[in-house]
Every structure is written in C-alpha cells, then in structure tokens.
Design an enzyme around this catalytic site. Structure first.
Site, mmCIF file in Angstrom:
data_model
loop_
_atom_site.group_PDB
_atom_site.id
_atom_site.type_symbol
_atom_site.label_atom_id
_atom_site.label_comp_id
_atom_site.label_asym_id
_atom_site.label_seq_id
_atom_site.Cartn_x
_atom_site.Cartn_y
_atom_site.Cartn_z
ATOM 1 N N ARG A 127 -17.397 3.177 -52.718
ATOM 2 C CA ARG A 127 -16.496 4.250 -52.228
ATOM 3 C C ARG A 127 -16.263 5.343 -53.272
ATOM 4 O O ARG A 127 -15.174 5.904 -53.368
ATOM 5 C CB ARG A 127 -15.141 3.674 -51.793
ATOM 6 C CG ARG A 127 -15.213 2.734 -50.625
ATOM 7 C CD ARG A 127 -15.704 3.402 -49.347
ATOM 8 N NE ARG A 127 -15.597 2.450 -48.262
ATOM 9 C CZ ARG A 127 -16.573 1.589 -47.934
ATOM 10 N NH1 ARG A 127 -17.726 1.585 -48.583
ATOM 11 N NH2 ARG A 127 -16.410 0.747 -46.930
HETATM 12 N N1 EPU Z 1 -9.344 -9.850 -42.182
HETATM 13 C C1 EPU Z 1 -8.167 -10.456 -41.906
HETATM 14 N N2 EPU Z 1 -7.114 -9.687 -41.473
HETATM 15 C C2 EPU Z 1 -7.220 -8.345 -41.318
HETATM 16 C C3 EPU Z 1 -8.439 -7.709 -41.627
HETATM 17 C C4 EPU Z 1 -9.506 -8.487 -42.059
HETATM 18 O O1 EPU Z 1 -8.031 -11.656 -42.026
HETATM 19 O O2 EPU Z 1 -6.222 -7.712 -40.934
HETATM 20 C C5 EPU Z 1 -10.487 -10.671 -42.600
HETATM 21 C C6 EPU Z 1 -11.568 -10.682 -41.518
HETATM 22 O O3 EPU Z 1 -11.313 -11.652 -40.544
HETATM 23 C C7 EPU Z 1 -12.804 -10.981 -42.323
HETATM 24 C C8 EPU Z 1 -12.523 -10.326 -43.679
HETATM 25 O O4 EPU Z 1 -11.110 -10.107 -43.729
HETATM 26 O O5 EPU Z 1 -12.950 -12.362 -42.515
HETATM 27 C C9 EPU Z 1 -13.267 -9.005 -43.855
HETATM 28 O O6 EPU Z 1 -12.893 -8.103 -42.821
HETATM 29 P P1 EPU Z 1 -13.837 -6.884 -42.375
HETATM 30 O O7 EPU Z 1 -15.161 -7.386 -41.953
HETATM 31 O O8 EPU Z 1 -13.051 -6.068 -41.416
HETATM 32 O O9 EPU Z 1 -14.113 -6.097 -43.707
HETATM 33 P P2 EPU Z 1 -13.151 -5.387 -44.726
HETATM 34 O O10 EPU Z 1 -13.545 -5.827 -46.087
HETATM 35 O O11 EPU Z 1 -11.714 -5.546 -44.370
HETATM 36 C C10 EPU Z 1 -14.764 -3.396 -45.119
HETATM 37 C C11 EPU Z 1 -14.608 -1.899 -45.317
HETATM 38 C C12 EPU Z 1 -14.576 -1.168 -43.989
HETATM 39 C C13 EPU Z 1 -15.813 -1.532 -43.180
HETATM 40 C C14 EPU Z 1 -15.846 -3.072 -42.978
HETATM 41 C C15 EPU Z 1 -17.037 -3.561 -42.189
HETATM 42 C C16 EPU Z 1 -13.316 -1.262 -47.272
HETATM 43 C C17 EPU Z 1 -11.977 -0.905 -47.805
HETATM 44 N N3 EPU Z 1 -13.360 -1.629 -46.002
HETATM 45 O O12 EPU Z 1 -13.545 -3.865 -44.532
HETATM 46 O O13 EPU Z 1 -14.609 0.211 -44.301
HETATM 47 O O14 EPU Z 1 -15.784 -0.880 -41.924
HETATM 48 O O15 EPU Z 1 -15.889 -3.683 -44.286
HETATM 49 O O16 EPU Z 1 -18.229 -3.353 -42.866
HETATM 50 O O17 EPU Z 1 -14.304 -1.184 -48.003
HETATM 51 C C18 EPU Z 1 -13.317 2.133 -44.830
HETATM 52 O O18 EPU Z 1 -13.790 2.064 -45.959
HETATM 53 O O19 EPU Z 1 -12.552 3.078 -44.460
HETATM 54 C C19 EPU Z 1 -13.610 1.066 -43.890
HETATM 55 C C20 EPU Z 1 -12.986 0.955 -42.735
#
Ligand code: EPU
Length: 292
Positions: free
Chosen positions: A170
């Site tokens: 990022r």
């Molecule tokens: N999870 C929870 N509770 C929540 C959200 C997530 O338990 O409220 C758990 C999910 O169940 C999963 C794990 O956390 O086991 C990871 O969740 P997710 O796949 O949504 O990935 P993330 O790490 O939360 C990142 C990026 C997103 C991107 C997703 C999917 C960042 C800050 N976030 O989210 O990017 O869309 O992976 O690839 O890097 C962004 O940067 O604006 C963004 C939305």
C-alpha cells in the site's frame, strides 16, 4: 499576474468536496481546478508553485476523508477526457491517471491480458491506485507497472521507469505531485478463463466487504500482514458507533457513514478503534485512509 488570471474557466472557489468523496463528508476546497489538458495543468501547477499555494490531487475520492473545515489551497481533479485515456499497446496497457481502475481492469480482461484481474472491485482511479499501490491478497498494481509519467511540484514532466519505480505494501515511491499516466506489461491468457477469474474475485469481494458510496476502502493498513479487520472484530468493535459513523458489520476495517454523520465523527471513531485495538490486542495500526 494573479493566481487565477486566465484560468477562471477551470478553477472554482469554495467547491464542496463532500460530493467528490465516497464518504460524502467534509468541507470545501479553497480552490478547485478541473484542467482540460496537460498544458493547462502544467500552467496551474507553476502558478501555485510560484505563489506558494498548497496543491492536492483528487482521484475518485474513495480513499480520503475530508475534514469538516475543508482544505486550504488548490485541489486538482483530473477528470477531463485528456487524463482518462486507456489504450492497449501489444501486451501493455497505458492508462491515464484519471481513468477508473475498474474500467482499466475490464479492458485488459476483454483483450485477454492477465495480471490486473484481481483488482476488480477496488474503487478509484489509476492515479490513486498507483499512489497507494492498491491491491488484494492476490496481487497489486505495482507489480505490473513498468513506467509512469509524472509532474513535479515545480511543473516539470518526467518519466519513471524500471528500477526507479518502487512499490511496497500500500505504498509507492511515486510521490511526485501528479501521476499523469502509467504503463503495465501483462501476460497473454484466454479471455474466457480470465473473465471467470475476475467474476470469482468480484463475488468474494461483494460478499466480504461493504461496497457502497457511504464508505471508503479499508481504513487501516494490515499491521505486519495480520488482517486489521480481524483484529478490530476480535476486539469486539463491530457495530461501534460515534454520531453517524459506524464500524461495518460486514468487515470491521470499514467505517460506514450514516445520515447526519460528520467527518469529526469518523475521526473520533478512528481514534477509538486505534486505542481499543492497542489496549485489547497490543497492536498499533496505521491509517490507510488519507485525511485531508
Ligand atoms: N476477518 C474477520 N472479521 C472482519 C474482517 C475480516 O474475522 O471483520 C477475517 C476474515 O474472516 C479472514 C481474514 O480476517 O479470515 C482476512 O480477511 P480479508 O480476506 O477480508 O482480508 P483483509 O486482510 O481484511 C485485505 C485488504 C483488502 C483486500 C482484501 C482481499 C488491507 C488493509 N486490506 O483485507 O484491501 O480487499 O485483503 O484481498 O490490505 C483496501 O486496502 O482498501 C482493501 C479493502
């Protein structure tokens, strides 16, 4: 010559920024410019540089929170067709900074060029995506980018190629004032298989994140690869509200703004989330959202 002499038709004073930001919150810009071509853009930058007027570049407003009091100086919006062109050259796509990332991604997929399909569903412009190296767990825009044309604060147009381009999680070293356009070199693939991969990605995103206009992207960066959303969720903060700002029930790293919400509500909620995650989980989180 005054700051705006001859530029009156492209600059407005006191433009409300709420209508240019996904949160739909925040005050006005002192000056707001929509140049129609590169010459006008360069002239505008030179004037602001000479007069010491602060400049900010606005993309689609999906990763910013504008403070209620608004922002001083010049906000430059690259929305004119001259900045939004997308063209395919062999295995490369060249996109203007103002082009929507979504349209850029679907153009590559339709042409059977693989690489960017995992970025489907990420809001914003190509310029914004490069500035913050937008991505998902499956990839980011920087890994495909081979060149970029930028404009410096003093109005000089420069090329950045190869090793000069450094992308991290990022973040990118494209910290010149304006990113004008960029080229990504992609890989040939079957358009049908690519479209299927893109659709799958879209369905997963839609199911796991709130995708509306009343919120921006993720609020915090993932600290050391741990999901910030998961940390906020485990700290028990889903649904927490300050005024009209609420931690999303769908994904805890999103803040949704409800009617009557102010930017101050969002800022106070951000502080609360950060301090609770520090106290309960022992982790410091850094903002991904830009505060203007
Ligand atoms: N999870 C929870 N509770 C929540 C959200 C997530 O338990 O409220 C758990 C999910 O169940 C999963 C794990 O956390 O086991 C990871 O969740 P997710 O796949 O949504 O990935 P993330 O790490 O939360 C990142 C990026 C997103 C991107 C997703 C999917 C960042 C800050 N976030 O989210 O990017 O869309 O992976 O690839 O890097 C962004 O940067 O604006 C963004 C939305």
């Amino acid at each position: 010559m005054g700051l705006l002499t001859g530029l009156e038709n492209i600059v407005r004073c006191g433009e409300p920024l709420a209508m240019h930001a996904w949160f739909q919150l925040g005050g006005p810009a002192e000056y707001f410019a929509e140049p129609e071509n590169i010459d006008q853009l360069v002239e505008l930058i030179r004037r602001c540089h000479e007069e010491d007027v602060e400049m900010r570049i606005l993309g689609q407003g999906s990763n910013i929170l504008v403070r209620d009091e608004g922002v001083p100086g010049m906000v430059i919006h690259l929305s004119a067709p001259a900045f939004c062109d997308i063209r395919i050259e062999g295995r490369s796509i060249v996109a203007g900074a103002g082009a929507l990332l979504g349209r850029t991604v679907t153009t590559t997929v339709n042409r059977g060029l693989a690489g960017l399909e995992s970025l489907i569903g990420i809001p914003g412009t190509v310029g914004g995506a490069l500035h913050g190296n937008a991505g998902t767990r499956s990839g980011n825009i920087g890994q495909w980018t081979i060149n970029a044309t930028v404009i410096t604060t003093s109005g000089e147009i420069c090329q950045r190629v190869g090793d000069e381009l450094v992308f991290g999680y990022r973040q990118s070293n494209l910290d010149d004032l304006v990113i004008l356009e960029a080229g990504c070199e992609l890989e040939e693939d079957d358009p049908k298989a690519l479209a299927r991969r893109m659709q799958k990605q879209w369905i997963v995103k839609k199911a796991s994140q709130p995708m509306g206009h009343q919120c921006a992207g993720c609020v915090f960066k993932n600290p050391r690869g741990v999901s910030a959303g998961e940390l906020i969720d485990r700290a028990g903060l889903k649904g927490t509200r300050i005024g009209g700002a609420v931690v999303s029930d769908r994904h805890a790293n999103f803040i949704v703004s409800e009617p009557e919400c102010t930017s101050q509500d969002v800022l106070r909620l951000i502080d609360l989330i950060r301090s609770q995650v520090r106290d309960r989980m022992g982790v410091d989180m850094e903002l991904e959202l830009e505060i203007w």
